[in-house]
Scaffold this motif. Structure first.
Motif, PDB file in Angstrom:
ATOM      1  N   GLY A  60       0.780  -1.003  -0.104  1.00  0.00           N
ATOM      2  CA  GLY A  60      -0.056  -0.202   0.021  1.00  0.00           C
ATOM      3  C   GLY A  60       0.842   1.228   0.016  1.00  0.00           C
ATOM      4  O   GLY A  60       0.600   2.145  -0.761  1.00  0.00           O
ATOM      5  N   ALA A  61       1.991   1.162   0.681  1.00  0.00           N
ATOM      6  CA  ALA A  61       2.649   2.450   0.918  1.00  0.00           C
ATOM      7  C   ALA A  61       3.416   2.666  -0.503  1.00  0.00           C
ATOM      8  O   ALA A  61       3.898   4.006  -0.516  1.00  0.00           O
ATOM      9  N   ALA A  95       2.544   1.465  -3.659  1.00  0.00           N
ATOM     10  CA  ALA A  95       1.632   1.358  -5.139  1.00  0.00           C
ATOM     11  C   ALA A  95       1.755   2.724  -6.018  1.00  0.00           C
ATOM     12  O   ALA A  95       1.834   2.661  -6.996  1.00  0.00           O
ATOM     13  N   GLU A  96       1.829   3.937  -5.239  1.00  0.00           N
ATOM     14  CA  GLU A  96       1.701   4.998  -5.923  1.00  0.00           C
ATOM     15  C   GLU A  96       2.904   5.167  -6.788  1.00  0.00           C
ATOM     16  O   GLU A  96       2.990   5.824  -7.911  1.00  0.00           O
ATOM     17  N   LEU A 149       4.992   3.032  -7.738  1.00  0.00           N
ATOM     18  CA  LEU A 149       4.978   1.987  -8.909  1.00  0.00           C
ATOM     19  C   LEU A 149       3.973   2.526  -9.991  1.00  0.00           C
ATOM     20  O   LEU A 149       4.495   2.449 -11.186  1.00  0.00           O
ATOM     21  N   ASN A 150       2.807   3.063  -9.712  1.00  0.00           N
ATOM     22  CA  ASN A 150       1.859   3.585 -10.809  1.00  0.00           C
ATOM     23  C   ASN A 150       2.811   4.699 -11.367  1.00  0.00           C
ATOM     24  O   ASN A 150       2.758   5.013 -12.683  1.00  0.00           O
TER      25      ASN A 150
END
Lengths: 243, 243
Positions: free
Chosen positions: A180-181, A183-184, A186-187
């Protein structure tokens, strides 16, 4: 080089009932990866003609080649040849070279059940190499392999040369952050490098890391640039190791 | 009791590229067998919307229920919910109870990626038990489970009660004969007991036996009669052990 795609079809009630654990699919998966082939699908189907024929027809039409595992022995439930034949609307015929090899190998122990193993879909070809006792039957883009791992594995390795294409390049990042920490990040990386194959694999109970990130591409320079970019995006303190 | 059929769909590029070896399908296979459920199909598909949606639609229409494994985390490649939604022509919606649980669990660490895990296909229901932190999402006859084995396994076990039906009865015969030598006896037995599930599994390199035969039925008396009949057909000297 172009992408080569493949599917694996494992045939057998013994797998679906849990009496035997399949190892062929995982063995083939790793070997295909080494060869640069993109595996798009694995299906495990029962010893039922329609299920086999439908899956073979589906995969043969969509992927460059197909490997089947299992269902080619002498017993009543060995119906892979018939299933592949049905997928291509062929009939089963006795292959004279297979018949000769069976007679040569089993000599006077040959019976009707043994000769069943000489039956192939009409139009099938044999792939023989000097180190295999029996050649591997091929119909169109479908390669029909036996389920016994001690025979499946050498047969697949004997075919490897014809499947090989350009390999994948890979980098790995191990991180102590949760999915969750990061994921952004990676995007964000994928926005700059949309063709990157980026995998994120959480691991539970490992003291060393929480998420393993894999970056892959067949383009070496593209991979290196994406790898550097993602390392810049991730907080330094969460990256424990890279490969 | 009627037969209950099931399919397992494993979702993830990491499985197809061999970076991670799937263990959930085999775990589920054995658990389903214990419950008396007939597993008809396992499919491993990539993180691609169309591949997921097509496989889910195929299985949901043919089998009583479907288990999916993987693709439900917060990252870009977690698209199982969207794939299942597409299979049933639903849209994705935020489930208020999941949103509440995510806020409760992650507190101020919740970000957009975390809230992605509250998205479910419209019409999905939650299966909660007291020992699970997060409930299992179900849409129609499809149960959507995460890929991490430490979460997949307890979630499946928590659902087991609703899947259970009448179990299979089983006998096993170990024989030193090869498949070719006994295939005709198996065929004779099946003529008298056409509903028997008869498996024949050659083993290479085992000093004790060459072929393991499994006889199964949900009808206990039928199985006993078929077992006795096959033992009469087989030459005594090739049977080394029965179970």
């Amino acid at each position: 080089m172009r992408e080569r795609t493949c599917a694996i079809i494992v045939i057998g009630n013994e797998i679906l009932s849990g009496k035997v654990q399949d190892t062929n699919a995982y063995f083939a998966t790793r070997e295909l990866r080494k060869l640069g082939v993109t595996l798009k699908r694995i299906a495990v189907v029962p010893d039922e003609l329609d299920a086999i024929a439908e899956e073979v027809a589906y995969c043969a039409a969509r992927f460059e080649f197909v490997l089947t595992s299992g269902g080619v022995g002498p017993t009543h439930d060995d119906i892979t040849m018939e299933g592949v034949a049905r997928a291509f609307k062929r009939k089963l015929v006795i292959h004279p070279e297979l018949e000769r090899l069976i007679h040569q190998h089993f000599a006077d122990r040959v019976n009707a059940a043994g000769l069943k193993m000489a039956e192939v879909p009409d139009g099938a070809v044999l792939n023989a190499t000097h180190d295999l006792r029996f050649p591997t039957v091929q119909l169109e883009n479908v390669y029909i392999l036996p389920g016994i791992p001690q025979i499946f594995e050498p047969k697949l390795l004997a075919l490897a040369g014809r499947f090989a294409t350009d390999p994948y390049y890979i980098h790995v990042i191990y991180t102590t952050a949760g999915e969750g920490a990061i994921a952004e990040h990676l995007n964000t990386c994928l926005k700059s490098y949309p063709d990157l194959m980026l995998g994120s694999y959480p691991r539970v109970g490992d003291p060393e890391y929480r998420v393993k990130l894999t970056l892959e591409s067949k383009d070496h320079d593209y991979l290196e640039r994406a790898f550097s970019h993602l390392l810049e995006l991730l907080p330094k303190e969460v990256v424990v190791k890279t490969e």
